[in-house]
Design an enzyme around this catalytic site. Structure first.
Site, PDB file in Angstrom:
ATOM      1  N   ASP A 233      16.560 125.975 132.019  1.00 35.64           N
ATOM      2  CA  ASP A 233      15.918 125.892 130.703  1.00 35.64           C
ATOM      3  C   ASP A 233      16.462 124.643 130.002  1.00 35.64           C
ATOM      4  O   ASP A 233      17.676 124.402 129.996  1.00 35.64           O
ATOM      5  CB  ASP A 233      16.279 127.168 129.908  1.00 35.64           C
ATOM      6  CG  ASP A 233      15.573 127.241 128.583  1.00 35.64           C
ATOM      7  OD1 ASP A 233      14.554 127.928 128.503  1.00 35.64           O
ATOM      8  OD2 ASP A 233      16.058 126.606 127.616  1.00 35.64           O
ATOM      9  N   GLU A 276       9.529 125.722 128.506  1.00 38.30           N
ATOM     10  CA  GLU A 276      10.477 124.734 129.057  1.00 38.30           C
ATOM     11  C   GLU A 276      11.454 125.448 129.995  1.00 38.30           C
ATOM     12  O   GLU A 276      12.617 125.107 130.079  1.00 38.30           O
ATOM     13  CB  GLU A 276      11.210 123.965 127.943  1.00 38.30           C
ATOM     14  CG  GLU A 276      11.220 124.648 126.593  1.00 38.30           C
ATOM     15  CD  GLU A 276      12.362 125.649 126.438  1.00 38.30           C
ATOM     16  OE1 GLU A 276      12.064 126.864 126.471  1.00 38.30           O
ATOM     17  OE2 GLU A 276      13.518 125.220 126.308  1.00 38.30           O
TER      18      GLU A 276
HETATM   19  N1  LIG Z   1       6.220 119.472 124.301  1.00 34.43           N
HETATM   20  C1  LIG Z   1       6.195 120.750 124.679  1.00 34.43           C
HETATM   21  N2  LIG Z   1       7.026 121.638 124.085  1.00 34.43           N
HETATM   22  C2  LIG Z   1       7.015 122.915 124.495  1.00 34.43           C
HETATM   23  C3  LIG Z   1       6.152 123.339 125.531  1.00 34.43           C
HETATM   24  N3  LIG Z   1       6.362 124.666 125.717  1.00 34.43           N
HETATM   25  C4  LIG Z   1       7.319 125.041 124.839  1.00 34.43           C
HETATM   26  N4  LIG Z   1       7.732 123.981 124.090  1.00 34.43           N
HETATM   27  C5  LIG Z   1       8.703 123.940 123.013  1.00 34.43           C
HETATM   28  O1  LIG Z   1       9.996 124.199 123.524  1.00 34.43           O
HETATM   29  C6  LIG Z   1      10.805 124.592 122.427  1.00 34.43           C
HETATM   30  C7  LIG Z   1      11.774 125.663 122.866  1.00 34.43           C
HETATM   31  O2  LIG Z   1      12.613 125.897 121.795  1.00 34.43           O
HETATM   32  P1  LIG Z   1      13.770 126.975 121.824  1.00 34.43           P
HETATM   33  O3  LIG Z   1      13.302 128.209 122.556  1.00 34.43           O
HETATM   34  O4  LIG Z   1      14.241 127.143 120.418  1.00 34.43           O
HETATM   35  O5  LIG Z   1      14.881 126.375 122.728  1.00 34.43           O
HETATM   36  P2  LIG Z   1      15.662 125.007 122.653  1.00 34.43           P
HETATM   37  O6  LIG Z   1      15.345 124.218 121.444  1.00 34.43           O
HETATM   38  O7  LIG Z   1      15.459 124.315 123.960  1.00 34.43           O
HETATM   39  O8  LIG Z   1      17.133 125.504 122.535  1.00 34.43           O
HETATM   40  P3  LIG Z   1      18.051 126.161 123.663  1.00 34.43           P
HETATM   41  O9  LIG Z   1      17.148 126.703 124.737  1.00 34.43           O
HETATM   42  O10 LIG Z   1      18.775 127.218 122.966  1.00 34.43           O
HETATM   43  O11 LIG Z   1      18.919 125.076 124.166  1.00 34.43           O
HETATM   44  C8  LIG Z   1       9.862 125.062 121.317  1.00 34.43           C
HETATM   45  O12 LIG Z   1       9.914 124.143 120.242  1.00 34.43           O
HETATM   46  C9  LIG Z   1       8.480 125.013 121.975  1.00 34.43           C
HETATM   47  O13 LIG Z   1       7.479 124.609 121.057  1.00 34.43           O
HETATM   48  C10 LIG Z   1       5.268 122.387 126.127  1.00 34.43           C
HETATM   49  O14 LIG Z   1       4.488 122.664 127.030  1.00 34.43           O
HETATM   50  N5  LIG Z   1       5.346 121.111 125.672  1.00 34.43           N
END
Ligand SMILES: Nc1nc2c(ncn2[C@@H]2O[C@H](COP(=O)(O)OP(=O)(O)OP(=O)(O)O)[C@@H](O)[C@H]2O)c(=O)[nH]1
Length: 358
Positions: A233, A276
Site C-alpha cells: 500500500d 492504491e
Molecule cells: N490518483 C489516484 N488516487 C487514488 C486512486 N485510488 C485511490 N486514491 C487515493 O488514495 C488515497 C488513499 O488515502 P489513505 O487511505 O488516507 O492512505 P494514505 O494517504 O496513502 O496514507 P497511509 O496509507 O496511511 O500511508 C485517497 O486520497 C484516494 O483518493 C486512484 O486510482 N488514483
C-alpha cells in the site's frame, strides 16, 4: 488502389464495428455489380438478347449507385437501396426473364441473413422491413405464373438453375453464420479481458485476483507447496494527490506498478485490489523468500523517480505485508493475514516490510 477507395466509401468517422459492416456492404455491392454486368454482357453477346441485356444493365447501374449513397454518407440509405434493388431484380428475373421453375426467387432468402449481417444491431426496423418484404415477394413469385418469359428455358436448365440457387443460399448462410460466430467470440474475449483487468494499470483486478488466486492456492495445497502473498500500500498517497493532483497520482500508480512487475516472475499473479493497494500471489514461495522479494520491491519503489512536467520530480514509498500459506486453506484468510502484517508495517513508520505471525 481505386478498389480500396471504393471499399472504404462512407467508412470515415464510424466505430470499428460499423466500419467493418460498411466495408462489407461496399464489397458485396461491388461484387453484385460485376456479376450483374457480366450477365448483361452474356445476354448481349452470347444469347443475343438485347432486351434482357438492357434491363440488366439498368440493374447493374443501380447496384453501383449503392456506392454513390455511401460516398454521400447515407450509410443506412445505401444498404436499404442495395437490398431494394436486389429484391426488384429478383422479381424481374423470376417473373419477366424466366419463370419460377428456375428457383430464382429462392434468392429472397439471402435478404434476411444479409440484412442482419450488414445493418447495425439497433436498426431492427430496417432489418425487419426488408425481411418481411423479401418473404412477401418470395410468396408472390412462388404463386405467380409467368406465361411469356423473355428467355425460354427447358426443364433440365431450370433444374440446374434451381440447384445452383439452393447452393448459393447455403453458402451464404454458412458465410454469415461464420462471421457472426467470429464476432461473438471476439466480443466474449474483449468482455472477459475488460472484466478481469484494471483499466489504469492493465494489471489483474480484484475479481480476477480472487478467481485466479483461489485456483493457485488450491493447486499449491494439493501439491503441499507453499504460496505467499505480498500486499503493498502506498504511503501517504493522499498527500501526493493533494500536492500534485490526481493525474500525477495516477501516473505514480502506473509507474510503480511497472517497477514491481519487473521483479515479479511469470508464474506470479500481480493485481490491483484497491485504490492504491496491490497484491502479488507467489506460488512455490515460502515466507523468507517472499520477504526477500518484498524487500527488493520496497527498495525499487523508493528509488524510482516519478517524472512530472513543470515540477521537481519526486519519489514515493510503500509499506509491505507478507503472509504464507502453510495451514491456510482460503485466499481470503491469507489476504487478511497479509493485511495484518501491512498494518504493522504502517505502524512501524511505513516504507518497510513486515511478516505475518499468528
Ligand atoms: N490518483 C489516484 N488516487 C487514488 C486512486 N485510488 C485511490 N486514491 C487515493 O488514495 C488515497 C488513499 O488515502 P489513505 O487511505 O488516507 O492512505 P494514505 O494517504 O496513502 O496514507 P497511509 O496509507 O496511511 O500511508 C485517497 O486520497 C484516494 O483518493 C486512484 O486510482 N488514483
Amino acid at each position: 488502389m481505386q478498389i480500396k477507395k471504393l471499399i472504404n466509401l462512407g467508412a470515415e468517422g464510424h466505430s470499428f464495428a460499423a466500419v467493418s459492416r460498411i466495408k462489407l456492404t461496399n464489397i458485396i455491392a461491388l461484387i453484385t455489380t460485376v456479376i450483374s454486368g457480366l450477365y448483361s454482357l452474356n445476354y448481349w453477346l452470347l444469347l443475343d438478347n438485347s432486351g434482357v441485356a438492357s434491363i440488366n444493365l439498368g440493374f447493374t447501374v443501380a447496384y453501383f449507385a449503392t456506392l454513390a449513397f455511401m460516398h454521400r454518407g447515407h450509410v443506412s440509405g445505401a444498404k436499404t437501396w442495395f437490398f431494394s434493388v436486389l429484391m426488384v431484380h429478383l422479381l424481374v428475373c423470376t417473373n419477366v426473364y424466366v419463370t419460377n421453375q428456375s428457383g430464382f426467387h429462392l434468392y429472397y432468402f439471402l435478404v434476411p441473413t444479409g440484412a442482419f449481417l450488414l445493418f447495425e444491431l439497433h436498426q431492427r426496423r430496417e432489418m425487419l422491413a426488408l425481411s418481411a418484404a423479401s418473404v412477401g415477394l418470395f410468396l408472390y413469385c412462388e404463386n405467380t405464373l409467368n406465361l411469356n418469359p423473355l428467355i425460354e428455358l427447358d426443364a433440365a436448365t431450370n433444374h440446374l438453375l434451381y440447384q445452383s440457387v439452393v447452393l448459393v443460399n447455403m453458402i451464404e448462410v454458412v458465410f454469415v453464420l461464420t462471421i457472426f460466430a467470429r464476432q461473438i467470440e471476439a466480443n466474449e474475449k474483449q468482455l472477459t479481458l475488460q472484466a478481469s483487468t484494471d483499466s489504469l494499470t492493465g494489471l489483474a483486478n480484484r475479481h480476477c485476483f480472487f478467481a485466479e488466486g483461489n485456483e493457485m492456492l488450491e493447486h499449491a495445497n494439493k501439491l503441499h507447496q507453499t504460496m505467499s502473498l505480498v500486499l503493498l500500500d502506498f504511503d501517504y498517497f493522499k498527500s501526493i494527490n493533494d500536492r500534485y493532483g490526481h493525474v500525477v497520482g495516477d501516473l505514480c500508480l502506473v509507474e510503480i506498478s511497472k517497477e514491481i512487475n519487473a521483479i515479479c516472475r511469470e508464474q506470479d499473479l500481480f493485481a490491483r485490489i484497491g485504490g492504491e493497494e496491490f497484491v502479488i500471489a507467489m506460488p512455490k514461495t515460502n515466507l523468507e523468500q517472499a520477504q526477500q522479494v518484498a524487500e527488493r520491491m520496497r527498495e525499487r519503489v523508493s528509488k524510482h523517480i516519478i517524472p512530472i512536467v513543470g515540477e521537481a520530480n519526486f519519489t514515493c514509498t510503500a509499506s509491505f505485508g507478507v503472509a504464507s500459506s502453510s495451514d491456510v486453506k482460503s485466499l481470503k484468510t491469507l489476504l487478511q493475514q497479509a493485511d495484518k502484517a501491512l498494518y504493522m508495517a504502517k505502524e512501524q513508520g511505513r516504507n518497510c516490510v513486515q511478516l505475518y505471525s499468528a
